[in-house]
Design a protein around this motif. Structure first.
Motif, PDB file in Angstrom:
ATOM      1  N   ARG A   1       2.733 -11.591  15.126  1.00  0.00           N
ATOM      2  CA  ARG A   1       3.749 -11.660  14.068  1.00  0.00           C
ATOM      3  C   ARG A   1       3.163 -11.672  12.657  1.00  0.00           C
ATOM      4  NH1 ARG A   1       8.166 -15.782  16.917  1.00  0.00           N
ATOM      5  NH2 ARG A   1       8.717 -14.335  18.631  1.00  0.00           N
ATOM      6  N   PRO A   2       2.104 -12.441  12.385  1.00  0.00           N
ATOM      7  CA  PRO A   2       1.532 -12.382  11.027  1.00  0.00           C
ATOM      8  C   PRO A   2       1.058 -10.970  10.652  1.00  0.00           C
ATOM      9  CG  PRO A   2       0.730 -14.316  12.184  1.00  0.00           C
ATOM     10  CD  PRO A   2       1.438 -13.483  13.201  1.00  0.00           C
ATOM     11  N   VAL A   3       0.457 -10.277  11.623  1.00  0.00           N
ATOM     12  CA  VAL A   3      -0.010  -8.911  11.374  1.00  0.00           C
ATOM     13  C   VAL A   3       1.174  -7.995  11.090  1.00  0.00           C
ATOM     14  CG1 VAL A   3      -1.215  -6.919  12.358  1.00  0.00           C
ATOM     15  CG2 VAL A   3      -2.033  -9.245  12.825  1.00  0.00           C
ATOM     16  N   LEU A   4       2.240  -8.164  11.877  1.00  0.00           N
ATOM     17  CA  LEU A   4       3.430  -7.330  11.693  1.00  0.00           C
ATOM     18  C   LEU A   4       4.083  -7.581  10.343  1.00  0.00           C
ATOM     19  CD1 LEU A   4       5.011  -7.585  15.263  1.00  0.00           C
ATOM     20  CD2 LEU A   4       3.868  -5.610  14.249  1.00  0.00           C
ATOM     21  N   ILE A   5       4.114  -8.813   9.914  1.00  0.00           N
ATOM     22  CA  ILE A   5       4.695  -9.141   8.607  1.00  0.00           C
ATOM     23  C   ILE A   5       3.911  -8.455   7.495  1.00  0.00           C
ATOM     24  CG2 ILE A   5       5.068 -11.006   6.949  1.00  0.00           C
ATOM     25  CD1 ILE A   5       5.727 -12.818   9.353  1.00  0.00           C
ATOM     26  N   ILE A   6       2.574  -8.530   7.593  1.00  0.00           N
ATOM     27  CA  ILE A   6       1.736  -7.864   6.585  1.00  0.00           C
ATOM     28  C   ILE A   6       1.984  -6.358   6.603  1.00  0.00           C
ATOM     29  CG2 ILE A   6      -0.654  -7.328   5.953  1.00  0.00           C
ATOM     30  CD1 ILE A   6      -1.391 -10.124   7.040  1.00  0.00           C
ATOM     31  N   TYR A   7       2.082  -5.791   7.817  1.00  0.00           N
ATOM     32  CA  TYR A   7       2.310  -4.347   7.947  1.00  0.00           C
ATOM     33  C   TYR A   7       3.652  -3.936   7.340  1.00  0.00           C
ATOM     34  CZ  TYR A   7       3.490   0.108  10.181  1.00  0.00           C
ATOM     35  OH  TYR A   7       3.890   1.400  10.403  1.00  0.00           O
ATOM     36  N   LEU A   8       4.702  -4.712   7.632  1.00  0.00           N
ATOM     37  CA  LEU A   8       6.036  -4.379   7.122  1.00  0.00           C
ATOM     38  C   LEU A   8       6.096  -4.473   5.598  1.00  0.00           C
ATOM     39  CD1 LEU A   8       8.227  -6.162   9.824  1.00  0.00           C
ATOM     40  CD2 LEU A   8       7.835  -3.698   9.575  1.00  0.00           C
ATOM     41  N   ILE A   9       5.373  -5.425   5.044  1.00  0.00           N
ATOM     42  CA  ILE A   9       5.304  -5.526   3.576  1.00  0.00           C
ATOM     43  C   ILE A   9       4.519  -4.352   2.998  1.00  0.00           C
ATOM     44  CG2 ILE A   9       4.376  -6.893   1.660  1.00  0.00           C
ATOM     45  CD1 ILE A   9       4.938  -9.410   3.357  1.00  0.00           C
ATOM     46  N   TRP A  10       3.423  -4.001   3.682  1.00  0.00           N
ATOM     47  CA  TRP A  10       2.572  -2.908   3.225  1.00  0.00           C
ATOM     48  C   TRP A  10       3.332  -1.582   3.162  1.00  0.00           C
ATOM     49  CZ3 TRP A  10       0.829   1.279   6.347  1.00  0.00           C
ATOM     50  CH2 TRP A  10      -0.116   2.106   5.735  1.00  0.00           C
ATOM     51  N   ILE A  11       4.269  -1.389   4.095  1.00  0.00           N
ATOM     52  CA  ILE A  11       5.033  -0.148   4.125  1.00  0.00           C
ATOM     53  C   ILE A  11       5.685   0.134   2.777  1.00  0.00           C
ATOM     54  CG2 ILE A  11       7.197   0.857   5.028  1.00  0.00           C
ATOM     55  CD1 ILE A  11       6.430  -0.173   7.774  1.00  0.00           C
ATOM     56  N   PHE A  12       6.212  -0.895   2.140  1.00  0.00           N
ATOM     57  CA  PHE A  12       6.943  -0.712   0.891  1.00  0.00           C
ATOM     58  C   PHE A  12       6.013  -0.502  -0.315  1.00  0.00           C
ATOM     59  CE2 PHE A  12      10.050  -2.617   3.692  1.00  0.00           C
ATOM     60  CZ  PHE A  12      11.197  -1.908   3.384  1.00  0.00           C
ATOM     61  N   PHE A  13       4.718  -0.740  -0.113  1.00  0.00           N
ATOM     62  CA  PHE A  13       3.760  -0.517  -1.192  1.00  0.00           C
ATOM     63  C   PHE A  13       2.888   0.715  -0.964  1.00  0.00           C
ATOM     64  CE2 PHE A  13       4.815  -5.005  -1.563  1.00  0.00           C
ATOM     65  CZ  PHE A  13       4.982  -5.153  -2.942  1.00  0.00           C
ATOM     66  N   ASP A  14       2.904   1.241   0.265  1.00  0.00           N
ATOM     67  CA  ASP A  14       2.085   2.403   0.600  1.00  0.00           C
ATOM     68  C   ASP A  14       2.718   3.663   0.014  1.00  0.00           C
ATOM     69  OD1 ASP A  14       0.270   4.165   1.774  1.00  0.00           O
ATOM     70  OD2 ASP A  14       1.494   4.344   3.589  1.00  0.00           O
ATOM     71  N   LYS A  15       2.012   4.321  -0.874  1.00  0.00           N
ATOM     72  CA  LYS A  15       2.539   5.504  -1.554  1.00  0.00           C
ATOM     73  C   LYS A  15       1.983   6.810  -0.978  1.00  0.00           C
ATOM     74  CE  LYS A  15       4.874   2.899  -4.285  1.00  0.00           C
ATOM     75  NZ  LYS A  15       6.334   2.767  -4.050  1.00  0.00           N
ATOM     76  N   THR A  16       1.281   6.718   0.149  1.00  0.00           N
ATOM     77  CA  THR A  16       0.677   7.925   0.713  1.00  0.00           C
ATOM     78  C   THR A  16       1.687   9.034   1.004  1.00  0.00           C
ATOM     79  OG1 THR A  16      -0.993   6.502   1.736  1.00  0.00           O
ATOM     80  CG2 THR A  16      -0.904   8.788   2.465  1.00  0.00           C
ATOM     81  N   PRO A  17       2.867   8.721   1.580  1.00  0.00           N
ATOM     82  CA  PRO A  17       3.828   9.813   1.844  1.00  0.00           C
ATOM     83  C   PRO A  17       4.312  10.501   0.580  1.00  0.00           C
ATOM     84  CG  PRO A  17       4.432   7.800   3.029  1.00  0.00           C
ATOM     85  CD  PRO A  17       3.381   7.425   2.045  1.00  0.00           C
ATOM     86  N   PHE A  18       4.140   9.839  -0.562  1.00  0.00           N
ATOM     87  CA  PHE A  18       4.622  10.378  -1.834  1.00  0.00           C
ATOM     88  C   PHE A  18       3.495  10.976  -2.675  1.00  0.00           C
ATOM     89  CE2 PHE A  18       6.895   6.604  -0.415  1.00  0.00           C
ATOM     90  CZ  PHE A  18       8.175   7.114  -0.243  1.00  0.00           C
ATOM     91  N   SER A  19       2.283  11.011  -2.099  1.00  0.00           N
ATOM     92  CA  SER A  19       1.136  11.505  -2.869  1.00  0.00           C
ATOM     93  C   SER A  19       0.247  12.432  -2.044  1.00  0.00           C
ATOM     94  CB  SER A  19       0.300  10.320  -3.389  1.00  0.00           C
ATOM     95  OG  SER A  19      -0.154   9.511  -2.308  1.00  0.00           O
ATOM     96  N   GLY A  20       0.844  13.161  -1.128  1.00  0.00           N
ATOM     97  CA  GLY A  20       0.072  14.153  -0.372  1.00  0.00           C
ATOM     98  C   GLY A  20      -0.072  13.878   1.102  1.00  0.00           C
TER      99      GLY A  20
END
Length: 341
Positions: A57-76
């Motif tokens: 669960r701690p890993v999943l929480i970090i991952y779910l938060i990271w999704i909203f900060f990851d800009k890779t789909p918007f930068s190539g």
């Protein structure tokens, strides 16, 4: 193709015979896995790990938060070549079967915007030829690093977003496509989008293109050449419930499309063990024709008259490749190519 040609007049359910060759069973399994298995496993994996492995669960929480900060789909994006060239996709493409036809070589030192037509229900020809390399894209167009655009909401679905990025999908916003161009990639877009999916029916070739000119503007701003692409057979993969404009169903679908970015065509295909109903596509041959590139001057602020000019040239080249190959790849069509919107 007996499976397709008779699917509107069947009187009873036809089950697949037991003695189907193993190769065909593997093809069906690949399509079933790609359309049902991958999305289900990717999206449900987070919930399964959350409930059954509390330590995750701690890993999943970090991952779910990271999704909203990851800009890779918007930068190539971050495409993974070995996933796009995996043998699995050969079975997927052989199911229809699918083929890719080159009319002219593309210079790898240039950048291109490929406009794909028609959308169909799910754009499976694009999966065969431009997301995967199952039909030989990397051999026919060596040196072309291709990204394919899709709606932003896909990149907020945990795990699924990682898979589709590995396949070469990126966000469809203007700035995201420009970022991919700046990194040296070429870009493909299914121009008709969700609106065109609502017109996808066997034997028809109705395109949502007449007023769609944003992709021309995008290509001019990026200094890219336009390349029309037409996929014969795409609209023949599924039946769709009648939804004429003005009907309650079409009104509901249009409103859903405006709100979510997706349309919801009510479609019918075949099943895994029978041929008459289900969500798998009919075994209908797909032939994707890549037309001649249309070179354009780069412009940070394209004039409307220039956009109209190159849009007209684009439509003319699309019509040319359609007319050139229609009798070979679509002899049983009910109607020819039409721009309906």
């Amino acid at each position: 193709n007996a499976e397709y040609m008779g699917h509107n007049v069947r009187k009873m359910v036809r089950f697949a015979p037991i003695n189907i060759p193993l190769s065909r069973r593997l093809q069906t399994a690949a399509v079933c896995t790609a359309l049902l298995g991958f999305p289900s496993i990717c999206i449900s994996s987070v919930f399964i790990l959350w409930w059954f492995i509390p330590l995750m669960r701690p890993v999943l929480i970090i991952y779910l938060i990271w999704i909203f900060f990851d800009k890779t789909p918007f930068s190539g994006g971050r495409a993974v070549l070995w996933i796009r060239t995996a043998t699995f996709w050969k079975y997927f493409a052989a199911y229809f079967p699918a083929q890719l036809v080159r009319t002219k070589e593309l210079d790898p030192s240039k950048r291109y915007l490929l406009g794909i037509h028609p959308h169909g229900i799910i754009s499976l020809a694009a999966w065969c030829s431009f997301l995967s390399h199952a039909t030989g894209f990397n051999e026919l167009f060596p040196g072309i690093d291709l990204r394919v655009l899709t709606v932003s909401s896909n990149f907020y679905l945990p795990v699924w977003r990682e898979f589709i990025q590995a396949m070469g999908l990126i966000d469809a916003q203007f700035r995201s496509a420009l970022a991919a161009f700046k990194k040296g990639s070429s870009v493909a877009i299914v121009v008709g989008g969700a609106a065109e999916a609502l017109n996808a029916r066997p034997g028809t070739n109705d395109l949502t293109l007449a007023r769609r000119k944003g992709f021309v503007k995008l290509a001019m701003k990026a200094g890219a050449s336009l390349v029309p692409v037409f996929s014969f057979g795409e609209n023949d993969l599924y039946d769709q419930v009648p939804n004429p404009k003005g009907s309650w169903l079409r009104t509901f679908q249009d409103r859903t499309k405006r709100f979510f970015g997706y349309s919801l065509p009510l479609f019918k295909g075949r099943g895994i063990f029978q041929y008459d109903f289900g969500v798998l596509p009919y075994r209908t041959p797909l032939a994707t024709i890549v037309g001649n590139p249309i070179d354009m001057p780069q412009s940070d602020a394209p004039a409307d008259e220039d956009i109209d000019k190159y849009h007209k040239l684009y439509v003319e080249e699309l019509q040319r490749i359609y007319d050139l190959y229609k009798d070979k790849f679509d002899p049983h069509r009910k109607s020819d190519l039409r721009l309906v919107d």
